[in-house]
Write an enzyme that holds these catalytic residues in place. Structure first.
Site, short mmCIF file in Angstrom:
data_model
loop_
_atom_site.label_atom_id
_atom_site.label_comp_id
_atom_site.label_asym_id
_atom_site.label_seq_id
_atom_site.Cartn_x
_atom_site.Cartn_y
_atom_site.Cartn_z
N ARG A 53 43.07 15.73 100.47
CA ARG A 53 42.19 16.57 99.65
C ARG A 53 40.74 16.40 100.10
NH1 ARG A 53 41.15 14.43 95.11
NH2 ARG A 53 43.27 14.12 94.39
N TYR A 106 32.75 43.22 96.92
CA TYR A 106 34.18 43.06 96.67
C TYR A 106 34.38 42.89 95.16
CZ TYR A 106 38.74 40.74 96.75
OH TYR A 106 40.04 40.40 96.53
N ASP A 179 28.30 37.51 102.17
CA ASP A 179 29.74 37.54 102.42
C ASP A 179 29.92 38.26 103.75
OD1 ASP A 179 32.45 38.30 102.56
OD2 ASP A 179 32.65 38.45 100.38
N LYS A 204 41.06 37.52 106.20
CA LYS A 204 40.92 38.81 106.87
C LYS A 204 40.75 38.61 108.38
CE LYS A 204 40.98 39.89 102.52
NZ LYS A 204 39.78 40.03 101.69
C1 LIG Z 1 39.37 39.71 100.35
C2 LIG Z 1 37.92 39.50 100.13
C3 LIG Z 1 37.44 38.45 99.33
C4 LIG Z 1 38.38 37.52 98.59
O1 LIG Z 1 39.03 36.67 99.48
P1 LIG Z 1 40.51 36.07 99.22
O2 LIG Z 1 40.77 35.33 100.48
O3 LIG Z 1 41.42 37.23 98.99
O4 LIG Z 1 40.39 35.20 98.02
C5 LIG Z 1 36.07 38.27 99.23
N1 LIG Z 1 35.21 39.10 99.86
C6 LIG Z 1 35.63 40.13 100.62
C7 LIG Z 1 34.62 41.00 101.29
C8 LIG Z 1 36.99 40.36 100.78
O5 LIG Z 1 37.39 41.40 101.52
#
Ligand SMILES: *Cc1c(COP(=O)(O)O)cnc(C)c1O
Length: 387
Positions: A53, A106, A179, A204
């Site tokens: 962890r 998001y 982000d 992603k």
């Molecule tokens: C998918 C996404 C998230 C959330 O991420 P997870 O891995 O699904 O928790 C946050 N920001 C953006 C721009 C995303 O496309």
């Protein structure tokens, strides 16, 4: 690894954080599934590892690589993008604190603060981030502790000037969180433009194969990084060894994947912008896009694999979304395979009926790395079926 600063992006993607296994010479890192590590006498940790962890070889490698790609000092990997965002908010805000978000972030990022952190007295407000004067006015009025943005944004691919917003945020006493999921560090490195914290849903493009779910934070500030490390250790929402390993493997091809995603998306955007069945194409690589000049400066190597289309009406949009074959109807983005999303009922369903709602005539494409001609033929036949 000492030489990483002079290496180019793709070399760093492949060589940072791992130099062949010392005991076997394996060129691919082994997966360290062990939850705990034997101590050479009490407190005698080998390589600093005690309990997974707190730290694990695969997670550490992942964190080191992404930090290098984002040109930041510290990387911290979490169980998902949202787990990473949750840790950031809990470290940076106290009860009474607030976040100013772009009005097209998001949906889950907005929901995290409005539905979860709100219980602890933290608030969120939004404004249009394609207009710097609105951001400046919102910072002056609401005095946020954090300004939070995505560029290009989802699903309309609006482009925000990171350098200018970071100046505005800092002048107002706020930190800027970017982000960078859509752009990836291959196209844009927000820390070099003044952002304080970068966060990714590595689910992603970073992992890139739609087979793992993690998030990662990159930043330069030692004190905030220590607090985030403590969140990993004490709250435990960490990336698993296997997910970390998969993400590291995905990152090895990040540069060429993003190049191909961008090339395919540009071809599709250009072709569809002269198709009368498509009312509007949202893609920063098109000269007609209001953020095109800024995108060229901010993302010099390409415009990414995401694009959206406004079709004739809701019915047509729904039919197209349900008629493609190669573009599979699914949430998420950034994998090698093309995906289609109907934002108003899928990714943005949580903001339906609010000012953040998405036009039901819009579909969003995550353009994969298949052959562009096949992708275009797929969209063409869906448009024919739908009209
Ligand atoms: C998918 C996404 C998230 C959330 O991420 P997870 O891995 O699904 O928790 C946050 N920001 C953006 C721009 C995303 O496309």
């Amino acid at each position: 690894m000492s030489s990483d600063e002079k290496w180019g992006f793709s070399t760093r993607s492949i060589h940072v954080g791992y130099e062949s296994d010392p005991s076997t010479g394996a060129v691919t890192p082994p997966i360290s599934l062990s939850s705990t590590f034997k101590q050479d006498g009490i407190g005698g940790f080998r390589g600093g590892f005690e309990y997974s962890r707190g730290g694990n070889p695969n997670r550490n490698m992942y964190e080191e690589i992404v930090a290098s790609l984002e040109q930041g000092k510290h990387g911290l990997a979490f169980a998902s993008g949202l787990a990473a965002e949750d840790a950031i908010i809990r470290v940076l805000l106290k009860p009474g604190g607030s976040v100013l978000m772009a009005n097209d972030v998001y949906g889950g990022s907005h929901r995290l603060v409005s539905r979860i952190h709100s219980e602890w007295g933290v608030s969120v407000s939004t404004t249009d981030f394609s207009d710097l004067s609105k951001i400046e006015a919102a910072i002056a009025e609401r005095k946020p502790d954090i300004v939070w943005l995505e560029t290009p944004s989802n699903p309309l691919l609006k482009v925000t000037d990171l350098a200018e917003v970071s100046k505005l945020a800092h002048a107002g006493g706020a930190l800027l969180v970017a982000d960078n999921t859509f752009a990836t560090p291959y196209l844009q490195q927000p820390l070099t433009l003044g952002a304080d914290v970068v966060v990714h849903s590595a689910t992603k493009y970073l992992s890139g194969h739609s087979d793992s779910l993690t998030g990662v934070v990159v930043l330069n500030d030692d004190d905030i990084a220590n607090k985030l490390r403590f969140q990993q250790f004490a709250a435990g929402a960490i990336a698993s060894p296997f997910d970390s390993w998969l993400t590291v493997r995905g990152i090895r091809t990040l540069g060429i994947r993003v190049e191909k995603h961008s090339e395919n998306a540009l071809k599709i955007a250009k072709t569809l912008s002269s198709d009368s069945r498509v009312k509007e194409v949202f893609y920063p690589g098109l000269e007609s896009h209001p953020g095109h000049e800024l995108a060229k400066r901010q993302m010099p190597l390409g415009f990414g694999g995401m694009l959206s289309l406004r079709l004739e009406n809701e019915n047509v949009a729904r039919k197209v979304a349900e008629s493609t074959v190669l573009f599979q109807l699914a949430e998420s983005l950034g994998g090698v395979e093309s995906l289609m999303c109907y934002p108003s009922e899928m990714t943005h369903a949580s903001v339906k009926g609010t000012e953040l709602a998405v036009d039901p005539a819009i579909i969003r494409l995550s353009v994969g790395i298949e052959n562009a001609e096949d992708l275009l033929a797929d969209i063409d036949s869906a448009l024919t079926k739908a009209s």
